[in-house]
Design an enzyme around this catalytic site. Structure first.
Site, PDB file in Angstrom:
ATOM      1  N   LEU A 150      16.475 -30.569   7.640  1.00 21.01           N
ATOM      2  CA  LEU A 150      17.588 -29.639   7.728  1.00 21.01           C
ATOM      3  C   LEU A 150      17.276 -28.358   6.966  1.00 21.01           C
ATOM      4  O   LEU A 150      16.962 -28.391   5.791  1.00 21.01           O
ATOM      5  CB  LEU A 150      18.832 -30.314   7.123  1.00 21.01           C
ATOM      6  N   ASP A 151      17.376 -27.223   7.623  1.00 20.39           N
ATOM      7  CA  ASP A 151      17.186 -25.908   6.996  1.00 20.39           C
ATOM      8  C   ASP A 151      15.808 -25.736   6.372  1.00 20.39           C
ATOM      9  O   ASP A 151      15.638 -24.916   5.470  1.00 20.39           O
ATOM     10  CB  ASP A 151      18.267 -25.665   5.908  1.00 20.39           C
ATOM     11  N   GLU A 152      14.836 -26.508   6.831  1.00 22.40           N
ATOM     12  CA  GLU A 152      13.518 -26.423   6.212  1.00 22.40           C
ATOM     13  C   GLU A 152      12.442 -25.950   7.182  1.00 22.40           C
ATOM     14  O   GLU A 152      11.265 -25.969   6.860  1.00 22.40           O
ATOM     15  CB  GLU A 152      13.114 -27.787   5.623  1.00 22.40           C
TER      16      GLU A 152
END
Lengths: 278, 278, 278, 278
Positions: D222-224
């Site tokens: 996530l969000d990486e």
């Protein structure tokens, strides 16, 4: 000789240039560490900056490259070295000080040969760093007389570039003609806005919401030379012109040092009245 | 009546103003939700924007405030409401589109009454949003004839502000005089750089490293009205002028919408040729 | 006594505060030169910074203001003066150098009392400016032992603020507790991104397109204190982490000096873990 | 066939690559219109994006290039075409609206095939543009059930990329694995700060002075995923978290559209968890 050089090529554009140039490197078994090109299609010009490593003779490399590209090509094969600069200043210390601190830290790829100023206020600061300081007062002199003294003093120095670190005197075309593409200036406005005297007063009067600074090569036309770097900061109605000046100083010094660093690393091509920056 | 209003005061500065004004609020048991002041010492002017809540009559509050401050004061007690705007456009849709999307989302504190354009290219876009679109072609007309048609059409609308969303025609002083401090324009450059036609071509030709946009009130002098908002983006030698234009559009639309939002929220005082923004 | 002071008020919010405070000024015939307020509605807190001039006794003014506002109010009536700072550093000279140059130019509203470093590399630079330099090596010591030596040396100085100009050691809660709201640090990242060691390596590894710096008060939690100022610059894939570090230094020094300037001018209120900046 | 193509090469670095590649172009008498390279020395990887014109067969060119470079090379010879995208959204219209307006103006190098949302709020807006809108409510469903419906609907479309224009649901690894390097997301913070839910609330609570937005490819974490573009705007204590959200929307939409444009023009190489952008 095993070495690393910067190859700068500025020539008319034609088909096959990248191939012909890289062939010269390939045939000598050189390694391309870094390569940037730009083609100005409108003007039909080709620019290239390549860092190559290997065992070769620089002069011979230059000659081979000359054969590979169109006739009018300007080719430089540069062995990176600490360049020499002369700084001109007046009274303000922020831009000069920023350069002095970088110099002291070994972060400036240049040796400061001398600081020359038309006032003596900055002498104590420069002396702290054991750098020669010369005071050439303009008092009671014509612009021409003063410049002659400046030029004769400058010409006694060894230098690659002259840095105007808030040198607040207008240079004559004669002065500028002596040092083509060698004078880097910081102008305290976002050029071409507020050309001329006291840009902060002009900016305040105009009520702008952003102010800036511009580093550029100096040419005949005042504040009209090729721009190397610009930056800005927001301002608002609370700032009077002296507040703007104070705030602007941070931008000025950072932009000048950034531009100087680009120039010292041979990253700037002058192309008409513009720059190509790699 | 329990209400929330914006009180705007613009008057000569004198000692005790904050006290006298806040006393008016205090005596009526009003609550200050938000308060911002600015004194231009050089010009001796005082500006204040206060949001107050409480049970009061706006007209009476205005009268009491008039008594508390110097004679020439301009005082407005404004009940927040959805304002009305008329948009003028030409062919480009980015600034207009940005406003339409905000309008549709209920994020614009305004009702779009009409879009008027000198070309018909934008008609389909505007019609998609069920907003009246009027095409006033300038073909075969003098500037004055065209403007007369524009004015008569504009004057049929109810509106607080006229928004020039890339309306690419120069307005005559007569037009401007009709709508003082009511016309908000977006200029596609970082004013005062590149005043006039095709700023992106000018910027490209000058080789700047940053381009910008400026939202301002329109006054007689072309591109010389009070600046409301400005912003910039970095560019480099790789962009031709059309690339700059494309990149600049994002700045233009954001700056125009930001300025429009400030104006609609009564956050902008015009002060000579400048703005005070709270 | 005719004087100019900064009045700072930090108290619970209640109706009529502006009136009551301005009445105190009005009754003494004081002039408000500058006034900024902020109400945090969520927390019910009121902040005010006013510059007043006139003929008055500061202590008496403070007492009268205390009577006018809620009980728990923190009121300061400050006569502007050159404050004293102690600078802690390690090896890097850019942030320290920026402060030294401003100090030398008289542009820093502070007197540098001493520079204390855990390495001796910066000694020559500091000595150039005739400022006391102390070297407290941490070699062969526990963190606690080293800090004890630092504290005892710091406490021998007279100072208002401690400035961490790239002091690369983690402070213990005990150290921090000694100097509440007195320690200003520059962190070499855009907090809260990249907390902890070598933020530039972290940023490079994460592939961010922007890097930044954060100046903040130091509290117990590492890199978690109230933020005073932040700024950023764009980066790209061409920069390795050392290039990012180099580019970041310009942001670090400007942000630290900007924050320091705000603190020295009493423009910063600490409000929980945040700052209010006027 | 006379044509213009984009050649993308991603391979292990070795000496002579530029020569060998440009030789392939030269032998076919092709013209290099634009050329950018990057060598990641640490990882030993070479990236190149070249625009070439001439009379050639794309497949044959690809095969010749494969012979010229190391074995594992990924080579693409791309004929520019209008790509197809599917947009996922939830309730907010700013990012979606920005894309719709560009699409309508012919400024987006893509055809929007469909908008799919887990709420129906945006249906009227999308319908205004005569673009298919699908509502896949998540109510009463497990995450897996909802995703299955989404996937089956997405897979009915023809598309090159999926654009998450403020799609506020977390995607499972299974979903993401279906569309490697095909999903572009806008995250409403300056990653890696404020990963996860409600970044504006987090930013407000932390008291940051700058907020931002990040466009990135979506990967399992996530969000990486690899960051494509980021931008920021200054904020201050006057903004509550909803104000920050409002201000942040302008950054979000511009950053997403900018990233999308880079992706659509084949300017983005994914390199581990980073991007190379030409």
């Amino acid at each position: 000789m095993e070495q690393r050089v910067r190859v700068l090529i500025d020539c008319n554009d034609e088909k096959g240039l990248v191939y012909k140039i890289s062939k010269v490197f390939y045939d000598r078994d050189l390694n391309i560490e870094n390569n940037r090109e730009f083609v100005d299609k409108e003007k039909g010009k080709f620019f290239m900056r390549t860092v190559v490593t290997g065992d070769f003779d620089s002069q011979e490399l230059n000659q081979e490259l000359q054969k590979a590209v169109p006739n009018n090509a300007q080719i430089k094969v540069i062995t990176p070295r600490v360049k020499k600069i002369v700084i001109l200043a007046t009274k303000e210390s922020h831009a000069l000080g920023d350069i002095l601190i970088r110099h002291e830290a070994g972060e400036l790829d240049a040796q400061i040969e001398a600081v020359i100023a038309n006032h003596d206020i900055l002498e104590p600061l420069v002396r702290r760093f054991d750098i020669p300081f010369f005071h050439v007062s303009a008092e009671g002199m014509s612009r021409e007389e003063h410049e002659e003294q400046m030029i004769s003093l400058i010409d006694e120095q060894l230098f690659d570039y002259i840095v105007l670190a808030k040198y607040m005197r207008i240079l004559t075309p004669k002065f500028v003609a002596n040092y083509p593409q060698q004078i880097v200036n910081i102008h305290h406005s976002f050029l071409p806005a507020f050309i001329g005297a006291n840009p902060y007063k002009q900016a305040h009067q105009r009520g702008v919401k952003i102010i800036g600074a511009t580093a550029h090569f100096v040419t005949d036309d005042l504040d009209e030379g090729p721009i190397i770097a610009q930056d800005v900061i927001p301002v608002n109605h609370r700032l009077d012109w002296k507040d703007m000046q104070r705030a602007g100083r941070d931008v000025e010094k950072i932009v000048l040092s950034r531009a100087l660093n680009l120039v010292l690393n041979d990253r700037v091509f002058v192309h008409g009245n513009k720059t190509i920056i790699f």
